[in-house]
Design a protein around this motif. Structure first.
Motif, short mmCIF file in Angstrom:
data_model
loop_
_atom_site.label_atom_id
_atom_site.label_comp_id
_atom_site.label_asym_id
_atom_site.label_seq_id
_atom_site.Cartn_x
_atom_site.Cartn_y
_atom_site.Cartn_z
N TRP A 72 35.38 24.81 -16.74
CA TRP A 72 35.27 25.83 -15.71
C TRP A 72 34.19 25.46 -14.70
CZ3 TRP A 72 31.25 29.82 -15.43
CH2 TRP A 72 31.53 30.83 -14.51
N LEU A 73 34.49 25.60 -13.44
CA LEU A 73 33.52 25.34 -12.38
C LEU A 73 33.09 26.67 -11.77
CD1 LEU A 73 35.29 22.35 -10.61
CD2 LEU A 73 33.21 22.26 -11.99
N PRO A 74 31.88 27.12 -12.02
CA PRO A 74 31.46 28.41 -11.48
C PRO A 74 31.22 28.34 -9.98
CG PRO A 74 29.62 27.33 -12.53
CD PRO A 74 30.83 26.46 -12.77
N TYR A 75 31.50 29.42 -9.31
CA TYR A 75 31.14 29.52 -7.90
C TYR A 75 29.94 30.44 -7.74
CZ TYR A 75 33.82 33.84 -8.27
OH TYR A 75 34.29 35.06 -8.67
N GLU A 76 29.55 31.09 -8.84
CA GLU A 76 28.33 31.89 -8.84
C GLU A 76 27.80 31.98 -10.27
OE1 GLU A 76 29.93 36.46 -9.23
OE2 GLU A 76 29.57 35.70 -7.21
N LEU A 80 25.13 35.49 -8.18
CA LEU A 80 24.59 34.84 -6.99
C LEU A 80 25.36 33.56 -6.71
CD1 LEU A 80 20.77 35.06 -7.86
CD2 LEU A 80 22.00 36.45 -6.18
N PRO A 81 25.59 33.26 -5.42
CA PRO A 81 26.19 31.96 -5.09
C PRO A 81 25.31 30.85 -5.66
CG PRO A 81 25.90 33.31 -3.11
CD PRO A 81 25.23 34.03 -4.24
N ILE A 82 25.91 29.70 -5.90
CA ILE A 82 25.23 28.61 -6.59
C ILE A 82 23.88 28.25 -5.97
CG2 ILE A 82 25.42 26.16 -7.24
CD1 ILE A 82 27.12 28.10 -8.94
N ASP A 83 23.79 28.16 -4.65
CA ASP A 83 22.50 27.79 -4.05
C ASP A 83 21.43 28.83 -4.32
OD1 ASP A 83 23.94 29.55 -2.32
OD2 ASP A 83 22.71 28.92 -0.61
N ALA A 85 21.53 30.93 -6.91
CA ALA A 85 21.32 30.90 -8.36
C ALA A 85 20.31 29.82 -8.72
CB ALA A 85 22.65 30.67 -9.08
N ARG A 86 20.37 28.72 -8.01
CA ARG A 86 19.39 27.64 -8.25
C ARG A 86 17.98 28.12 -7.89
NH1 ARG A 86 19.89 21.43 -5.93
NH2 ARG A 86 18.45 20.52 -7.43
N THR A 87 17.87 28.81 -6.79
CA THR A 87 16.58 29.38 -6.39
C THR A 87 16.09 30.37 -7.43
OG1 THR A 87 17.10 29.09 -4.04
CG2 THR A 87 15.42 30.74 -4.60
N PHE A 88 17.00 31.23 -7.89
CA PHE A 88 16.60 32.28 -8.84
C PHE A 88 16.09 31.70 -10.16
CE2 PHE A 88 17.53 35.67 -12.00
CZ PHE A 88 16.59 36.59 -11.54
N ARG A 109 13.15 41.10 -10.53
CA ARG A 109 14.12 42.08 -9.99
C ARG A 109 14.03 42.15 -8.48
NH1 ARG A 109 13.50 46.08 -15.04
NH2 ARG A 109 15.29 45.27 -16.19
N GLN A 110 12.82 42.10 -7.94
CA GLN A 110 12.65 42.08 -6.48
C GLN A 110 13.23 40.82 -5.87
OE1 GLN A 110 8.41 42.49 -5.95
NE2 GLN A 110 8.47 44.72 -6.14
N HIS A 111 12.95 39.67 -6.48
CA HIS A 111 13.50 38.41 -5.99
C HIS A 111 15.03 38.42 -6.03
CE1 HIS A 111 9.67 36.43 -5.64
NE2 HIS A 111 9.44 36.42 -6.94
N TYR A 112 15.58 38.91 -7.13
CA TYR A 112 17.03 38.97 -7.26
C TYR A 112 17.62 39.85 -6.15
CZ TYR A 112 21.69 39.51 -9.15
OH TYR A 112 23.05 39.49 -9.30
N GLU A 113 17.03 41.00 -5.95
CA GLU A 113 17.51 41.91 -4.90
C GLU A 113 17.49 41.23 -3.54
OE1 GLU A 113 19.11 45.26 -3.23
OE2 GLU A 113 18.81 44.89 -5.37
N SER A 114 16.42 40.51 -3.23
CA SER A 114 16.34 39.84 -1.93
C SER A 114 17.37 38.71 -1.82
CB SER A 114 14.93 39.33 -1.66
OG SER A 114 14.62 38.27 -2.52
#
Length: 117
Positions: A72-76, A80-83, A85-88, A109-114
């Motif tokens: 399976w190749l995830p798109y999120e 979160l989109p892959i880019d 998700a990498r940041t998160f 949680r704040q970072h995720y929301e942003s």
């Protein structure tokens, strides 16, 4: 291994994974699952019973599923989109290292929301 050490270790594995550069190749880099690092089901379950453990381990498990699925190749990841998700996952590593698991949760949680905007 305590929860902080576990989260820092596993999130660090995700950060340094070659998967980010080979996203079109499922299963390119199998990440050792968090539960394998402690090899103690009772300790893992006790982590999951805490608010911070439940949150952080669910995040790590979502990344594990995406990285370790050979078909399976995830798109999120974690919604979160892959880019992003990498940041998160980088933020998870940084905030837990800086504040510890329980104090890092509000920041995460704040970072995720942003990142969802």
């Amino acid at each position: 291994m305590n929860l902080n050490e576990l989260v820092i270790k596993v999130s660090g594995d995700f950060i340094s994974s070659p998967w980010w550069d080979s996203q079109d190749s499922p299963g390119v880099d199998r990440i050792k699952e968090a539960s394998e690092h402690i090899n103690n089901g009772e300790q893992y379950a006790s982590f999951k019973k805490t608010e911070e453990g439940s949150y952080l381990l669910s995040v790590l498990e979502a990344y594990e599923c995406s990285f370790n699925d050979a078909d399976w190749l995830p798109y999120e990841i974690v919604g979160l989109p892959i880019d992003k998700a990498r940041t998160f996952i980088g933020l998870v590593n940084r905030e837990v290292a800086k504040y510890g698991a329980s104090r890092a949760i509000p920041y995460l949680r704040q970072h995720y929301e942003s990142l969802t905007k």
